[in-house]
Motif scaffolding. Structure first.
Motif, short mmCIF file in Angstrom:
data_model
loop_
_atom_site.label_atom_id
_atom_site.label_comp_id
_atom_site.label_asym_id
_atom_site.label_seq_id
_atom_site.Cartn_x
_atom_site.Cartn_y
_atom_site.Cartn_z
N ALA A 84 -2.03 4.82 0.65
CA ALA A 84 -3.10 3.81 0.24
C ALA A 84 -2.35 2.67 -0.30
CB ALA A 84 -3.95 4.44 -0.48
N ASP A 85 -1.30 2.93 -1.01
CA ASP A 85 -0.47 1.99 -1.80
C ASP A 85 0.30 1.52 -0.90
OD1 ASP A 85 -1.36 2.87 -4.20
OD2 ASP A 85 0.36 4.17 -4.68
N ALA A 86 0.75 1.96 0.31
CA ALA A 86 1.39 1.32 1.49
C ALA A 86 0.52 0.33 2.12
CB ALA A 86 2.04 2.35 2.38
N ASN A 87 -0.60 0.84 2.21
CA ASN A 87 -1.51 -0.08 3.08
C ASN A 87 -1.88 -1.33 2.26
OD1 ASN A 87 -3.20 -0.02 5.59
ND2 ASN A 87 -5.16 -0.08 4.28
N ASP A 88 -2.10 -0.97 0.84
CA ASP A 88 -2.44 -2.39 0.04
C ASP A 88 -1.26 -3.33 0.27
OD1 ASP A 88 -4.72 -1.21 -0.65
OD2 ASP A 88 -3.85 -0.44 -2.59
N GLU A 89 0.00 -2.67 0.30
CA GLU A 89 1.31 -3.83 0.15
C GLU A 89 1.40 -4.44 1.40
OE1 GLU A 89 5.76 -4.03 -0.96
OE2 GLU A 89 5.03 -2.14 -0.89
N LEU A 90 0.94 -3.78 2.63
CA LEU A 90 0.78 -4.37 4.02
C LEU A 90 -0.22 -5.48 4.00
CD1 LEU A 90 0.85 -1.28 6.47
CD2 LEU A 90 2.96 -2.91 5.90
N ALA A 91 -1.34 -5.33 3.37
CA ALA A 91 -2.31 -6.35 2.98
C ALA A 91 -1.84 -7.65 2.40
CB ALA A 91 -3.54 -6.03 2.60
N ASP A 92 -0.98 -7.30 1.33
CA ASP A 92 -0.34 -8.21 0.60
C ASP A 92 0.95 -9.00 1.31
OD1 ASP A 92 -1.90 -7.45 -1.71
OD2 ASP A 92 -0.28 -6.06 -2.53
N LEU A 93 1.54 -8.35 1.92
CA LEU A 93 2.51 -9.00 2.85
C LEU A 93 1.88 -10.04 3.78
CD1 LEU A 93 4.83 -5.98 3.13
CD2 LEU A 93 5.48 -8.13 2.09
N VAL A 94 0.87 -9.66 4.48
CA VAL A 94 0.24 -10.45 5.68
C VAL A 94 -0.42 -11.75 4.85
CG1 VAL A 94 -1.62 -10.72 7.08
CG2 VAL A 94 -0.11 -8.69 7.15
N ALA A 95 -0.89 -11.48 3.63
CA ALA A 95 -1.51 -12.74 2.85
C ALA A 95 -0.35 -13.60 2.40
CB ALA A 95 -2.39 -12.04 1.56
N TRP A 96 0.83 -12.86 1.95
CA TRP A 96 1.81 -14.09 1.75
C TRP A 96 2.47 -14.58 2.78
CZ3 TRP A 96 7.23 -12.32 2.34
CH2 TRP A 96 8.15 -13.19 1.88
N ASP A 97 2.66 -14.16 4.06
CA ASP A 97 3.28 -14.42 5.11
C ASP A 97 2.54 -14.31 6.41
OD1 ASP A 97 4.90 -15.49 7.25
OD2 ASP A 97 6.61 -13.94 6.62
N SER A 98 1.83 -15.21 7.00
CA SER A 98 0.69 -15.10 7.93
C SER A 98 1.21 -14.66 9.31
CB SER A 98 -0.27 -16.30 8.30
OG SER A 98 0.93 -17.39 8.33
N SER A 99 2.94 -14.92 9.41
CA SER A 99 3.49 -14.56 10.50
C SER A 99 3.41 -12.88 10.78
CB SER A 99 4.66 -15.10 10.53
OG SER A 99 5.77 -14.48 9.54
N LEU A 100 3.28 -12.16 9.77
CA LEU A 100 3.31 -10.91 9.79
C LEU A 100 1.98 -10.25 10.13
CD1 LEU A 100 5.46 -10.09 6.29
CD2 LEU A 100 6.10 -10.23 8.69
N GLU A 101 1.03 -11.01 10.61
CA GLU A 101 -0.36 -10.64 10.86
C GLU A 101 -0.12 -9.67 12.20
OE1 GLU A 101 -4.59 -12.13 12.05
OE2 GLU A 101 -3.29 -13.35 11.44
N GLY A 102 -0.57 -8.63 12.37
CA GLY A 102 -0.48 -7.91 13.56
C GLY A 102 0.54 -6.58 13.33
#
Length: 487
Positions: A84-102
């Motif tokens: 769950a913590d890993a999933n939260d960090e993935l959401a944070d990374l996408v919010a920080w850098d939209s190129s990571l979406e997907g």
């Protein structure tokens, strides 16, 4: 009585891919495989984030002064919490850098208590258990083709070559609704455990995997599985973690954690929402500094993740909503195209008014949406069909192809013509003078064995009497021979 784990692990690019997006983690307490996806959108980063959080959770139980190993449901709480913590960090990374979406990753692994495994799984990486020479899966794929198998629409053999076999329904990608499966598995001495990415299980069948898991040594198991994955094309990254349950061994229990795959080189960037803070964290310093296998930057205290975020960062988080909406739209669009492609391969024979017709798609419906349409209407009237044939058509006869649909229609036409001949002959004054023939009728299954009708069939000369039954060619729909009583 408690046991130890003797572990081997391997991760490689494979024969086709340009880089390795798989990651893995092994220790005396943890066995994990994460298969990253997203290509340019950083699948290797996603799998690295997953392994990073597992390593942090596992670190608390390493060393002489660490707490005792978790047992039972507590293992699931710890490992699922790391996911769950890993999933939260993935959401944070996408919010920080939209190129990571997907980007996203599967997760398949377990925590070991000494007698049990606490298994956590999401995606299509797999976990297997071999006991006394017999292997079973501990996990259930979260994939489109697995859902079709579960519904009885396709076979496992068809799933292996399905054009959409790579379409996943659940992964770790920052979406909160993607919850992993969990279970507790009791272990016995001599059990063997395998966790792998689909670079292995997508190219090598379960029967072969079981055969290799029975090989004498774990090193040979890894070599044979990797060789067969190459022989299957090596079209994806290959990650394998295999372990054997052995008698308690202090040396094995004291072995150092080991990271494999993308996570050995991929760094997780410091991102604005959960950027590491400069704090002292003594437990992060390993006794054998310089030989550490965990290649991550230092971490902030766990409590700092929940510290207040300043207003500027809070405004940035609002950009997450458009990203989430776009991601959901992409998932829905992909599902629609995947469903349409699948329905285009499905056919069945049913009714269109009072006529027999061939449909493309599925006879089922989704709310008010019809999942099929008529592709060919015939001149066969349902009222002319034998009773059994009429019932089958009204319930829809599923077939595997348009060719099979035509063969089924031909068989229905033969039955209709035979019934019309019986009815016409019975309507004439001479019908009563016809001597019943007890000649056995050919079997519709095409076996060639005599199959006398339960009701004597009038010996009626008609054009249909010379027509062979399509089912005699090995056609998949088995409709019985027609007798006078059927009409």
């Amino acid at each position: 009585m408690t046991f130890s784990l003797d572990v081997r692990s391997h991760s490689e690019i494979g024969l086709v891919r340009r880089n390795n997006q798989d990651s893995g983690y092994v220790s005396p307490r943890m066995l994990v495989v994460a298969d990253g996806m997203g290509g340019a959108a950083a699948g290797d980063l996603a799998s690295t984030v997953a392994v990073r959080h597992v390593a942090l959770a596992d670190e608390r139980f390493a060393g002489e002064d660490s707490p005792s190993r978790p047992q039972g449901e507590e293992m699931l709480t710890i490992l699922a919490g790391a996911v769950a913590d890993a999933n939260d960090e993935l959401a944070d990374l996408v919010a920080w850098d939209s190129s990571l979406e997907g980007m996203g990753t599967t997760f398949c692994g377990a925590m070991f208590s000494g007698t049990q495994l606490g298994v956590v799984h999401i995606g299509d990486s797999r976990g297997y258990l071999l006991r006394q020479g017999r292997m079973k899966r501990m996990t259930h794929d979260h994939s489109w083709v697995q859902s079709l198998i579960d519904e009885g629409r396709i076979t496992p053999e068809e799933a292996a070559v399905h054009p959409h076999r790579s379409l996943l329904l659940k992964v770790l990608n920052g979406q909160p609704q993607h919850v992993p499966d969990t279970q507790i598995v009791d272990l016995r001495l001599g059990d063997r455990i395998l966790f792998c990415s689909d670079g292995l299980c997508g190219l090598v069948d379960d029967e072969t995997i079981a055969e290799h898991l029975n090989t004498a040594t774990l090193d040979d198991v890894v070599d044979l599985l990797t060789t067969d994955a190459h022989a299957g094309g090596g079209t994806d990254n290959i990650t394998i973690v295999v372990a054997e349950v052995v008698e308690a061994d202090p040396a094995l229990d004291a072995s150092q954690p080991h990271i494999i795959g993308a996570a050995t080189t991929r760094k997780v960037p410091e991102h604005e929402v959960t950027a590491p803070l400069s704090v002292d964290h003594p437990s992060a310093t390993r006794k054998d500094a310089g030989e550490s296998t965990v290649l991550f930057d230092s971490e902030a205290e766990e409590s700092m993740r929940y510290a207040p975020v300043d207003s500027q960062n809070r405004r940035r988080r609002h950009w997450l909503w458009p990203v989430v909406i776009l991601a959901l739209a992409a998932i829905v669009t992909g599902g629609i195209f995947g469903t349409r492609a699948y329905l285009n391969t499905q056919y069945y024979v049913g009714t269109d008014g009072n006529a027999v017709a061939i449909y493309q798609g599925s006879p089922d419906s989704l709310a008010w949406i019809h999942l099929s349409h008529v592709v060919e209407t015939t001149d066969i009237k349902t009222t002319d069909l034998p009773h059994y044939y009429r019932d089958r058509v009204s319930e829809n006869i599923r077939v595997s192809s348009m060719e099979s649909a035509h063969a089924t229609v031909a068989e229905l036409r033969t039955g209709a013509q035979q019934c019309k001949a019986v009815r016409n002959k019975a309507a004439t004054p001479t019908a009563a003078l016809i001597t019943p023939s007890m000649t056995p009728q050919p079997s519709a299954s095409g076996s060639g064995a005599p199959h006398p009708s339960a009701v004597p069939t009038p010996a009626i000369p008609s054009p249909t009497s010379a027509m062979p039954s399509p089912s005699a060619s090995g056609h998949e729909v088995d409709l019985p021979a027609v007798s006078s009583g059927d009409c």
